[in-house]
Design a protein around this motif. Structure first.
Motif, PDB file in Angstrom:
ATOM      1  N   THR A  81      29.381  42.012  59.306  1.00  0.00           N
ATOM      2  CA  THR A  81      30.135  42.107  58.063  1.00  0.00           C
ATOM      3  C   THR A  81      31.324  41.153  58.137  1.00  0.00           C
ATOM      4  N   PRO A  82      31.872  40.783  56.990  1.00  0.00           N
ATOM      5  CA  PRO A  82      33.015  39.873  57.010  1.00  0.00           C
ATOM      6  C   PRO A  82      34.320  40.544  57.426  1.00  0.00           C
ATOM      7  N   GLY A  83      34.309  41.864  57.585  1.00  0.00           N
ATOM      8  CA  GLY A  83      35.507  42.568  58.026  1.00  0.00           C
ATOM      9  C   GLY A  83      36.274  43.173  56.866  1.00  0.00           C
ATOM     10  N   ILE A  84      37.213  44.026  57.199  1.00  0.00           N
ATOM     11  CA  ILE A  84      37.977  44.735  56.173  1.00  0.00           C
ATOM     12  C   ILE A  84      38.991  43.804  55.507  1.00  0.00           C
ATOM     13  N   LEU A  96      32.027  40.508  44.848  1.00  0.00           N
ATOM     14  CA  LEU A  96      31.638  41.388  45.949  1.00  0.00           C
ATOM     15  C   LEU A  96      32.801  42.232  46.464  1.00  0.00           C
ATOM     16  N   CYS A  97      34.014  41.963  45.986  1.00  0.00           N
ATOM     17  CA  CYS A  97      35.203  42.687  46.444  1.00  0.00           C
ATOM     18  C   CYS A  97      35.772  43.617  45.378  1.00  0.00           C
ATOM     19  N   LEU A  98      35.027  43.888  44.317  1.00  0.00           N
ATOM     20  CA  LEU A  98      35.515  44.762  43.249  1.00  0.00           C
ATOM     21  C   LEU A  98      35.956  46.110  43.811  1.00  0.00           C
ATOM     22  N   GLY A  99      37.087  46.597  43.340  1.00  0.00           N
ATOM     23  CA  GLY A  99      37.614  47.884  43.784  1.00  0.00           C
ATOM     24  C   GLY A  99      38.469  47.799  45.038  1.00  0.00           C
ATOM     25  N   GLU A 100      38.542  46.621  45.645  1.00  0.00           N
ATOM     26  CA  GLU A 100      39.328  46.468  46.878  1.00  0.00           C
ATOM     27  C   GLU A 100      40.710  45.905  46.558  1.00  0.00           C
ATOM     28  N   ARG A 101      41.630  46.095  47.512  1.00  0.00           N
ATOM     29  CA  ARG A 101      42.968  45.509  47.390  1.00  0.00           C
ATOM     30  C   ARG A 101      42.876  44.035  47.768  1.00  0.00           C
ATOM     31  N   THR A 145      41.245  39.875  50.962  1.00  0.00           N
ATOM     32  CA  THR A 145      41.362  41.326  50.847  1.00  0.00           C
ATOM     33  C   THR A 145      42.369  41.769  51.891  1.00  0.00           C
ATOM     34  N   TYR A 146      42.960  42.925  51.667  1.00  0.00           N
ATOM     35  CA  TYR A 146      43.872  43.451  52.681  1.00  0.00           C
ATOM     36  C   TYR A 146      43.727  44.971  52.728  1.00  0.00           C
ATOM     37  N   PHE A 147      44.101  45.506  53.857  1.00  0.00           N
ATOM     38  CA  PHE A 147      44.027  46.945  54.063  1.00  0.00           C
ATOM     39  C   PHE A 147      45.444  47.472  54.221  1.00  0.00           C
ATOM     40  N   GLU A 148      45.769  48.496  53.477  1.00  0.00           N
ATOM     41  CA  GLU A 148      47.094  49.092  53.560  1.00  0.00           C
ATOM     42  C   GLU A 148      47.020  50.290  54.505  1.00  0.00           C
ATOM     43  N   TRP A 149      47.747  50.231  55.607  1.00  0.00           N
ATOM     44  CA  TRP A 149      47.707  51.310  56.610  1.00  0.00           C
ATOM     45  C   TRP A 149      48.553  52.459  56.195  1.00  0.00           C
TER      46      TRP A 149
END
Length: 149
Positions: A81-84, A96-101, A145-149
């Motif tokens: 996978t390309p990762g989070i 392909l990133c719909l709904g993501e930050r 994309t980014y992930f909020e911890w």
């Protein structure tokens, strides 16, 4: 057909979606990296891809690369996978990133962070602090994309 189209056909045959193909150098190793995402959406987000799915896809793609090598010299095939947190460089990747930050840097140096709502043509729509903002793909200098911890 091109090699990328052939690989994309294999990816679709196992109900996954091709995110990107990249050649990466890691020290003295050359890696032919095939990144895939799930087609399944759960709670507005894409489900993960299992290790078994990646292994299965590797077994499908590997014989193709034996017949049609993507590179000259030694390389290693890596399917995953390309990762989070990943770069977004095409309209298809935005879809392909719909709904993501996502974090977007514009050519005007403005920066936007928000949830990717939709893609219509070359327009990217984000929810930025409760307000819908649209950006033309051509105005974007960098996105991820980014992930909020």
């Amino acid at each position: 057909m091109s090699l990328e189209k052939d690989i994309e056909s294999f990816v679709k045959s196992v109900d996954l979606e091709l995110y990107e193909i990249a050649v990466v150098n890691d020290g003295s190793d050359t890696i032919y990296r095939v990144s895939v995402v799930s087609n399944d959406i759960e709670d507005g987000k894409r489900k993960g891809v299992s290790l078994d799915e990646c292994v299965n896809l590797t077994h499908l793609i590997s014989p193709l690369l034996d017949v049609t090598p993507p590179l000259s010299g030694d390389y290693r095939l890596e399917v995953g996978t390309p990762g989070i947190e990943r770069k977004i460089t095409t309209i298809k990747q935005f879809e392909l990133c719909l709904g993501e930050r996502v974090a977007i840097s514009l050519k005007s140096k403005e920066k936007l962070k928000g949830t990717l709502l939709k893609v219509e043509g070359s327009k990217i729509f984000l929810d930025v602090d409760g307000e819908e903002v649209s950006v033309d793909f051509g105005e974007i200098s960098k996105a991820k994309t980014y992930f909020e911890w």
